[in-house]
Design a protein around this motif. Structure first.
Motif, PDB file in Angstrom:
ATOM      1  N   GLN A  26       0.829  -1.200   0.000  1.00 54.72           N
ATOM      2  CA  GLN A  26       0.000   0.000   0.000  1.00 54.72           C
ATOM      3  C   GLN A  26       0.867   1.255   0.000  1.00 54.72           C
ATOM      4  OE1 GLN A  26      -2.860   0.048   3.168  1.00 54.72           O
ATOM      5  NE2 GLN A  26      -4.019   1.748   2.292  1.00 54.72           N
ATOM      6  N   PRO A  27       0.571   2.214  -0.882  1.00 57.48           N
ATOM      7  CA  PRO A  27       1.389   3.435  -0.966  1.00 57.48           C
ATOM      8  C   PRO A  27       1.201   4.336   0.248  1.00 57.48           C
ATOM      9  CG  PRO A  27       0.146   3.049  -2.993  1.00 57.48           C
ATOM     10  CD  PRO A  27      -0.419   2.142  -1.962  1.00 57.48           C
ATOM     11  N   ILE A  43       5.130  11.460  -2.179  1.00 62.98           N
ATOM     12  CA  ILE A  43       5.262  10.045  -1.849  1.00 62.98           C
ATOM     13  C   ILE A  43       6.300   9.829  -0.750  1.00 62.98           C
ATOM     14  CG2 ILE A  43       6.036   7.820  -2.748  1.00 62.98           C
ATOM     15  CD1 ILE A  43       3.255   8.477  -3.635  1.00 62.98           C
ATOM     16  N   GLN A  55       6.045   2.717   0.824  1.00 59.60           N
ATOM     17  CA  GLN A  55       4.942   1.772   0.755  1.00 59.60           C
ATOM     18  C   GLN A  55       5.061   0.744   1.871  1.00 59.60           C
ATOM     19  OE1 GLN A  55       6.928  -0.324  -3.056  1.00 59.60           O
ATOM     20  NE2 GLN A  55       4.946  -1.152  -2.519  1.00 59.60           N
ATOM     21  N   HIS A  85      14.465   0.048  -2.363  1.00 54.28           N
ATOM     22  CA  HIS A  85      13.216   0.566  -2.924  1.00 54.28           C
ATOM     23  C   HIS A  85      13.480   1.225  -4.276  1.00 54.28           C
ATOM     24  CE1 HIS A  85       9.913   3.398  -3.662  1.00 54.28           C
ATOM     25  NE2 HIS A  85       9.171   2.541  -2.991  1.00 54.28           N
ATOM     26  N   LEU A  91      11.037   2.948  -7.753  1.00 59.06           N
ATOM     27  CA  LEU A  91       9.749   3.210  -8.403  1.00 59.06           C
ATOM     28  C   LEU A  91      10.021   3.804  -9.779  1.00 59.06           C
ATOM     29  CD1 LEU A  91       8.970   6.531  -8.425  1.00 59.06           C
ATOM     30  CD2 LEU A  91       8.750   6.097  -5.994  1.00 59.06           C
ATOM     31  N   THR A 149       5.264  10.202  -9.823  1.00 62.11           N
ATOM     32  CA  THR A 149       5.015   8.782 -10.099  1.00 62.11           C
ATOM     33  C   THR A 149       4.402   8.650 -11.491  1.00 62.11           C
ATOM     34  OG1 THR A 149       2.852   8.976  -9.011  1.00 62.11           O
ATOM     35  CG2 THR A 149       4.694   8.157  -7.683  1.00 62.11           C
ATOM     36  N   ARG A 164       2.829  -0.114  -8.555  1.00 61.00           N
ATOM     37  CA  ARG A 164       2.989   0.141  -7.122  1.00 61.00           C
ATOM     38  C   ARG A 164       2.289   1.417  -6.681  1.00 61.00           C
ATOM     39  NH1 ARG A 164       9.381  -1.177  -5.834  1.00 61.00           N
ATOM     40  NH2 ARG A 164       9.384  -3.345  -6.557  1.00 61.00           N
ATOM     41  N   TYR A 165       2.503   2.493  -7.437  1.00 56.63           N
ATOM     42  CA  TYR A 165       1.973   3.797  -7.040  1.00 56.63           C
ATOM     43  C   TYR A 165       1.022   4.318  -8.099  1.00 56.63           C
ATOM     44  CZ  TYR A 165       5.822   3.766  -3.684  1.00 56.63           C
ATOM     45  OH  TYR A 165       6.684   3.425  -2.670  1.00 56.63           O
ATOM     46  N   TYR A 203       1.757  11.604  -8.611  1.00 59.80           N
ATOM     47  CA  TYR A 203       2.068  12.049  -7.257  1.00 59.80           C
ATOM     48  C   TYR A 203       3.520  12.526  -7.213  1.00 59.80           C
ATOM     49  CZ  TYR A 203      -2.252  10.533  -5.078  1.00 59.80           C
ATOM     50  OH  TYR A 203      -3.569  10.416  -4.712  1.00 59.80           O
TER      51      TYR A 203
END
Length: 269
Positions: free
Chosen positions: A131-132, A139, A142, A161, A163, A204, A210-211, A215
């Motif tokens: 969950q983000p 951001i 998660q 991590h 993204l 993002t 994932r996201y 954002y």
């Protein structure tokens, strides 16, 4: 008889008045010296009592001042907290109420090579792995692991991590990877001919599964050429101060849009 005679003589002729006055003058300093210790003791006692009273009153005033200052500090803290919460809630306006859950940070991982935090919400509150996490400015990370009453989240600055971000100005995509430093992210696979500038906003992409898209994540702070390499070294600073986060928004991403994103990644790796 002599005494009676002197009294008669003193009464009638008042001749002993001068003698009494003389004796009084002589005895006055002696009487003063005799009474001096007593007077000094009484005066000293009064001074000590007054000083003690003043010290007690001074201590009471200092205590009241400290209490007032503490109350003012608490009010200032509450004011900052309310401001922070207002900003946090303002950032959720595009989201539906049922998509947002506010959690608080209860501890951090002290390992310098890990950027992880523990939240006071878990699966009983609807939290799920992956969950983000969102802050007032962008951001945060998660959820990595979730238990019934708490969860562990990985921050975007964690070395494990990554993204898929996008340069908001021109739509160019790049992998945004944590470095272990809460103030530095790295944009990977940026060729030297890429149109990227210091100050560019990274958001993002919504294409990594994932996201959700659009954002804010970070701003580009450094672009350096690497000798003999086709890629440039690009660093960005997270918009969120990851060392000062307290309240966090857990957002429930649109499952359908994330599924479509995952399909796109599968089709176009």
């Amino acid at each position: 008889m002599l005494s009676v005679g002197m009294m008669i003589t003193d009464y009638h002729y008042n001749r002993l008045g001068i003698l009494r006055s003389s004796i009084s003058v002589v005895l006055s300093p002696i009487e003063y010296l005799a009474w001096l210790p007593s007077k000094m003791y009484i005066s000293g006692t009064k001074v000590l009592a007054t000083q003690k009273k003043l010290l007690t009153e001074n201590a009471r005033l200092h205590a009241n001042q400290a209490l007032i200052e503490l109350q003012l500090q608490k009010l200032a803290i509450l004011e900052h907290e309310n401001t922070r919460l207002r900003k946090l809630l303002t950032s959720t306006k595009p989201l539906k109420k049922e998509q947002v859950l506010i959690a608080e940070l209860i501890s951090i991982d002290l390992d310098p090579y890990r950027q992880r935090i523990v939240l006071n919400k878990g699966t009983m509150d609807g939290v799920y792995e992956g969950q983000p996490l969102l802050g007032a400015k962008g951001i945060i990370g998660q959820v990595d692991k979730a238990s019934p009453f708490r969860s562990i989240a990985i921050l975007i600055s964690d070395p494990n991590h990554a993204l898929l971000g996008v340069i908001a100005r021109n739509g160019h995509r790049s992998l945004v990877v944590g470095t272990g430093n809460a103030e530095i992210l790295e944009l990977q696979h940026i060729v030297s001919t890429t149109d990227i500038r210091i100050g560019d906003l990274i958001t993002t992409s919504g294409l990594d599964g994932r996201y959700p898209p659009n954002y804010p994540v970070a701003k580009v702070t450094s672009i350096r050429d690497t000798t003999g390499e086709a890629f440039v070294k690009v660093e960005a600073k997270p918009l969120i101060d990851l060392n000062a986060i307290q309240e966090i928004l857990l957002i429930r991403a649109d499952d359908e849009s994330l599924s479509r994103a995952a399909e796109n990644i599968t089709k176009h790796p």
